[in-house]
Design an enzyme around this catalytic site. Structure first.
Site, mmCIF file in Angstrom:
data_model
loop_
_atom_site.group_PDB
_atom_site.id
_atom_site.type_symbol
_atom_site.label_atom_id
_atom_site.label_comp_id
_atom_site.label_asym_id
_atom_site.label_seq_id
_atom_site.Cartn_x
_atom_site.Cartn_y
_atom_site.Cartn_z
ATOM 1 N NE ARG A 35 -4.299 -1.484 1.942
ATOM 2 C CZ ARG A 35 -5.148 -1.871 2.868
ATOM 3 N NH1 ARG A 35 -4.845 -1.750 4.144
ATOM 4 N NH2 ARG A 35 -6.329 -2.373 2.536
ATOM 5 C CE LYS A 197 -14.622 -13.168 5.736
ATOM 6 N NZ LYS A 197 -13.256 -13.661 5.833
ATOM 7 N N GLY A 352 -7.217 -7.599 -0.182
ATOM 8 C CA GLY A 352 -7.277 -8.527 0.952
ATOM 9 C C GLY A 352 -6.439 -9.771 0.707
ATOM 10 N N GLY A 374 -12.632 -4.820 1.588
ATOM 11 C CA GLY A 374 -14.072 -4.519 1.638
ATOM 12 C C GLY A 374 -14.466 -3.499 0.582
#
Ligand code: AMP
Length: 394
Positions: A35, A197, A352, A374
């Protein structure tokens, strides 16, 4: 319309730039600087235009309290190394001293503010806190894609105080690949899903049933779909609450554009910590074993689909890639995507876990690897993110 960096005259301006320096640390050292490197071109551009830069970010979840383990000092040191220049630092983002430092920096200098989330007011989007932050700059640039789905003081409240506001190169790239590239995509479009998930990817699947030509449902989430077909899956991961949603998706897919594809074989074991027991067809997973990676037949099929697609979006690992014995599927899919990128196909990797997996295998030449987890899922699902809405000007 959101303005981009090229629309501003940055000469001798003080830029307040929201960045996402929420990076993993170990013993006070940055262990993954993805990042940071992602915003270096933006920072360098501003410095070359003779601007001064005040950087602000959050790190972790200190919940409004000072936490030395979540200080941005090591991040500032790492960035100083990357840029090969000194960086000034203030230990309280809204103190008089911090403001004096910002007002005192010259063109070509950088001032980094301490973790915004040491103040509860950041996540509360507090107006007074936003106003104090805004004093640090004359132009506001948002480069923090990882928090774009949150309405916080540093990316939403603060914007009200600026006439000159816009996004940097990274935000532009995230929008180009995660939003614009699916308006008129180069077909065939393949969505590859994995991970554990389902609920976090549900809206994405629903939206892509009509956007993608093929959706590969793999990784741990595949078992809930296989179970929804009425097939037992041994001890593999199942999300009972999502079985009915999986059924609905399969029903709906009969009339939608996308064809759903599942793995046909799995590498199975008793648990994640024991060695693989063998490869089993999806119909024959023994009761006492669980599927922890995709098998060779699935890998071959997925590779064929990848090479015949023109736009590929990937979100979620193919197996428990954190364990070497179950990393093969994820690694080969990363390699396949990397190869087709070289051949000119568009490859987009969600943030992620998937982005971390791609980097750990050294395959980071994709068309785009998102810096947001997200935020990338929400943008791909067609949602409007508050950070972008705040930057819209008439
Ligand atoms: P997600 O956050 O939903 O993308 O899930 C990522 C996690 O899924 C990773 O930590 C993987 O270890 C896990 N995962 C992938 N495949 C499997 C599997 N077959 N069984 C259990 N967990 C899995």
């Amino acid at each position: 319309m959101i303005k981009n960096l090229h629309t501003f005259d940055l000469k001798d301006k003080r830029i307040l730039m929201r960045v996402d320096f929420n990076v993993p640390l170990n013993n006070g050292r940055v262990t993954d600087d993805f990042r940071l490197r992602a915003v270096v071109p933006t920072i360098q551009h501003c410095l070359e235009q003779s601007a001064a830069i005040v950087l602000m970010s959050h790190l972790g979840r200190p919940k409004g309290k000072i936490d030395d383990d979540l200080s941005l000092i090591p991040v500032g040191e790492h960035l100083a190394d990357l840029l090969e220049m000194p960086i000034k630092f203030s230990d309280n983002c809204i103190s008089e001293d911090a403001l004096d430092t910002s007002l005192g920096i010259s063109a070509g200098e950088i001032h980094l503010l301490e973790n915004l989330r040491f103040h509860n007011e950041e996540a509360e989007n507090d107006s007074q806190f936003s106003m104090l932050l805004a004093k640090h700059g004359e132009v506001f640039i948002n480069e923090a894609f990882g928090t774009a789905h949150r309405a916080h003081a540093s990316n939403v409240g603060v914007v009200n105080h600026f006439k000159q506001k816009g996004m940097g190169f990274l935000m532009e790239k995230e929008l180009k690949y995660l939003k614009d590239s699916f308006d008129h995509p180069r077909r065939p479009v393949t969505l590859i899903l994995g991970g554990a998930k389902i609920d976090t990817k549900l809206s994405l699947i629903l939206r892509f049933l009509n956007k993608a030509d093929t959706i590969i449902i793999s990784g741990g989430m595949a078992f809930t779909f296989i179970k929804a077909k009425g097939q037992e899956v041994g001890g593999s991961l199942i999300d009972e609450k999502m079985i009915s949603s999986a059924k609905q998706i399969m029903d709906s897919a009969k009339n939608d554009r996308a064809q759903l594809i599942y793995p046909s074989d799995f590498v199975c074991s008793r648990n994640m910590d024991s060695k693989p027991k063998g490869v089993y067809s999806w119909r024959e997973i023994p009761k006492d074993l669980m599927g922890l990676d995709i098998g060779p037949k699935s890998i071959e099929r997925f590779k064929k689909i990848i090479s015949s697609s023109n736009t590929i979006l990937w979100n979620g690992p193919m197996g428990v890639f954190e364990k070497e014995s179950y990393a093969e599927g994820t690694k080969i899919i990363a390699e396949a995507l990397s190869e087709v990128t070289e051949a000119g196909q568009t490859t987009i990797v969600g943030g992620g876990d998937t982005a971390a997996a791609v980097r750990s295998f050294g395959q980071d030449n994709m068309s785009h690897v998102s810096t947001g987890g997200g935020a990338s899922l929400e943008l791909l699902s067609g949602e409007t993110l508050p950070a972008f809405t705040a930057l819209e000007s008439l």
